[in-house]
Design an enzyme around this catalytic site. Structure first.
Site, PDB file in Angstrom:
ATOM      1  CG  ASP A   1      -2.096  -0.977   1.026  1.00  0.00           C
ATOM      2  OD1 ASP A   1      -2.186  -1.609  -0.043  1.00  0.00           O
ATOM      3  OD2 ASP A   1      -2.916  -1.106   1.959  1.00  0.00           O
TER       4      ASP A   1
ATOM      5  CG  ASP B   1      -1.304   8.256  23.240  1.00  0.00           C
ATOM      6  OD1 ASP B   1      -1.194   8.840  24.328  1.00  0.00           O
ATOM      7  OD2 ASP B   1      -0.991   7.061  23.079  1.00  0.00           O
TER       8      ASP B   1
ATOM      9  CB  THR C   1      -8.162  -1.175   4.995  1.00  0.00           C
ATOM     10  OG1 THR C   1      -7.872  -0.402   3.830  1.00  0.00           O
ATOM     11  CG2 THR C   1      -9.545  -1.776   4.862  1.00  0.00           C
TER      12      THR C   1
ATOM     13  CG  LEU D   1      -8.235  -2.343  10.693  1.00  0.00           C
ATOM     14  CD1 LEU D   1      -8.615  -2.870   9.308  1.00  0.00           C
ATOM     15  CD2 LEU D   1      -7.207  -3.266  11.309  1.00  0.00           C
ATOM     16  CB  SER D   2      -4.395   0.675  14.504  1.00  0.00           C
ATOM     17  OG  SER D   2      -3.655  -0.080  13.586  1.00  0.00           O
TER      18      SER D   2
ATOM     19  CG  ASN E   1      -4.386   5.282   3.369  1.00  0.00           C
ATOM     20  OD1 ASN E   1      -5.275   5.020   2.576  1.00  0.00           O
ATOM     21  ND2 ASN E   1      -3.437   4.427   3.678  1.00  0.00           N
ATOM     22  CD  GLU E   2      -3.412   7.185   7.685  1.00  0.00           C
ATOM     23  OE1 GLU E   2      -2.237   7.449   7.327  1.00  0.00           O
ATOM     24  OE2 GLU E   2      -3.965   6.127   7.391  1.00  0.00           O
TER      25      GLU E   2
END
Lengths: 264, 264, 264, 264
Positions: free
Chosen positions: C55, C150, C161, C165-166, C122-123
């Site tokens: 990815d 945090d 994904t 996802l974490s 993604n992010e």
């Protein structure tokens, strides 16, 4: 170690062909008498019960013969309490006869409910038939929470791989001395599993119910009774313990890996 | 904007004294005709329904008068769909008459089940009467999961502050076009909410059930029917939409803060 | 469908022997020109990039050649964005040449940060170097939360994904139009993922920091800058989109099953 | 009960005006000698330390004076270990002098890391500087999990209201004998908190790291060292215990309610 003279066998209902001949031959040669528990109460005290089935059969064996150690062979689907599978039976019996086992002592809960009392191996669940209900939770005389949701659950470390696993509660090693309390689908953001000390005296009071709503009590997966609004359930450590036989020191984590893919 | 000539009023059952005089006076002076919906179907088409109650009353209003916008005043306990509280009624009516509102359009689900069809505002739930059951989930013709647990839920963004909130699903802003699917107390580690595109065609097939076990379908909190093993439920976007009136652009987050302490 | 004349190839760094001969032969026979992107900017506009890696390589390809469709072949470890594995290469190229693919359009975020701007596949992550920090979150001009933990994360459906996802955020089908916002290890009980409408204008303001504490911004896994206390990050929908090629309508759920055992 | 003759006082750094005159007067009248711990090691053995600050100050006091009971007064923000707030100081000192307190004994962890050893009150954290890392976890010589994520945490019941609360771990009553192990933002679906028996010998081995990646060890919130790939951390029950003074049997749940809104 157990001095093995008389042994009961409990089979899962509606089951499959069980290798009872193998069992009779091997244990008979070792001088051990066998009693089938489906035939009713055994004629003599038992030193061990062999439960053939899944975790449900183990719970039934512990309930039928309180205080008696149980060796469970997995002939079911869920098997966190089982020492091995059907395909290993001969080897497991050899190790049983050779006394190559470990005994895992398990904490039980005592549950006093309206109209009765029970010793709990896995968990008690209070569950609404439908829609939100409230349960007020006190520990050692102090109110700690009001749970608003589908219900709630209090379980033992043994129960942490049972229904508690579905509620997001932690996995608990079998020899930790504690109880676990959690809500079921709480309608808020504050739900969090709680690990209680084994000395805790827990009191649950069912809140007001709607006209078409019932609150049901389940113990170790069995429906017990409905609990009317305002009634209470009391929980504390049982004076009994359960004893389970295993052949592998690391059985707990091995079972998690093989059955739930925890190792991943 | 709505051209307001005829308006229905729906009251929460078993309720409290409602300020109907205030309602009649203010709306009458604005030339608006009022019909009480408890008296049966209104004699003319309605331009708006005022629902006085909680979210349950809003759901009932949307069900009774499909396609009709709803303004909800909170006389209940849960009020994510309400535009304000009973104590603000006069001010809310003033703003309604002055057309100072926003209309929030909501996606609905269409649910085809054995023996019927329904339009869903919040969520459908498949729930076992007790013990684990399986539901096979397919999306757009492809199998995506086998859910093993107490049941499962599929809901709309509107439903994300309803029962979905209890399952750990995310909060969804009302104008997102999506559906949300989640398991109820899954007995594994792989449970995770799933956000589906609004074009999804969802198929749920109920797995084998135990002799004493039923799988029940609930829609927007109401029991609909039991679903036998092997039967299926089909879900897709409804061709209807719901319309809710609010007076504050930030009502969604304000409601979360005030009702669930999300802001904390 | 894409009219394929010129194609770029991007390889994962530090990689393995790549089957470039096969690629050149098959694509050459189809009359397609190939440019290796490691050699710098290609001499002509590209119709497609083939990314060979995981990815991370896909993200790099999308960043290097904005607006250009990407076909990703998995030569890495994480491959939610890849259309297939290295062992299927010949077959995948045949289907590419035969135009038997689907194009998945992906929403991007635009991130304005102190000193720059980026398009996000993604992010974005704001993360404290250590210890609790605060981030104030506003949406469309209204403050919605104060996150204390945090850090926090805002991502796209494509990112669901990835790191999202974490954090426990839901899985989001690629064609849902939304953004996802979540906290990282929040020190409270109110953390819950939030699904935002694609029109949202999001503003993040970093709270006070301790003397030895920094707040770092990461975009698509890369460190960008530290964000001082009081500074803000602005996020909204990008005017760009990413295009990814796949050969299987159900690739999203198939990838989840094969890579994360979601099917279980 | 403690025979109180000499008492240390530890103040939170960078603090506020502390009511030291009140302290000196009340304790002096009771014949108790006071030593300010900021001035260095006290000239005589201490029977008690009064820590004025938040949970960080309590941890510092326990670290400075191992084996010495601590009474903590909340002059900070987070106060799960504190017996009361600054506004109650006079009353708390009266009850201290009147011996109306309870002593809560707390389990500690012993942590052996590359280059040193420490006694742990709350938790140890292994945390990647950025990006995924792997930690292999063994308990009593058996490998139980490979954690893949931002890192992991092992803590005590005391630590369950510290950083562990941010990871979703359960709340643990202070007198439960156990340890808690959890992952930080694991990149999979199998993360679940684990409650370990107090006899557990835990071994953590750091997996391969990227060139620009470090794995850092933190103990009770303080950075200790970086841990190279392949190195190990060993954890077991410490032979020390911490002693904290409280004045209310239900302090644990009262603190949860007042500080985190758990009661809701």
């Amino acid at each position: 170690m157990i001095h093995l003279k008389a042994l009961g066998v409990l089979l899962r209902e509606g089951g499959q062909p069980y290798p009872l001949d193998l069992l009779r031959t091997m244990l008979g040669q070792a001088g051990i008498r066998i009693h089938m528990l489906d035939d009713g109460r055994p004629p003599e005290p038992l030193d061990l019960v062999i439960a053939m089935g899944g975790d449900g059969t183990v719970l039934k064996a512990l309930d039928m013969m309180p205080g008696c150690p149980v060796l469970a062979i997995n002939f079911g689907t869920v098997g966190f309490l089982t020492a091995g599978g059907r395909e290993e039976l001969e080897q497991l019996l050899q190790r049983l006869i050779a006394r190559q086992y470990i005994i895992s002592e398990r904490l039980l809960l005592r549950c006093d409910y309206p109209g009765g009392m029970a010793h709990v191996v896995n968990e008690i669940v209070l569950r609404s038939s439908w829609r939100l209900m409230n349960v007020e939770v006190s520990v050692n005389g102090g109110k700690i929470r009001n749970i608003r949701g589908d219900g709630m659950i209090v379980g033992t470390p043994t129960g942490s791989t049972g229904y508690l696993l579905s509620t997001g509660a932690p996995l608990v090693m079998p020899d930790v001395e504690c109880f676990i309390l959690d809500g079921l689908n709480e309608y808020n953001f504050t739900s969090r599993a709680l690990i209680l000390s084994p000395q805790s005296r827990i009191r649950l009071v069912v809140g007001p119910l709607l006209p078409d709503q019932t609150c049901n009590l389940y113990i170790d997966g069995n429906p017990i009774c409905s609990v009317p609004a305002g009634q209470e359930i009391r929980l504390q450590r049982s004076d009994r313990r359960a004893q389970l036989l295993f052949f592998d020191e690391h059985y707990f984590f091995r079972n998690l890996s093989s059955r739930l893919g925890w190792e991943a």
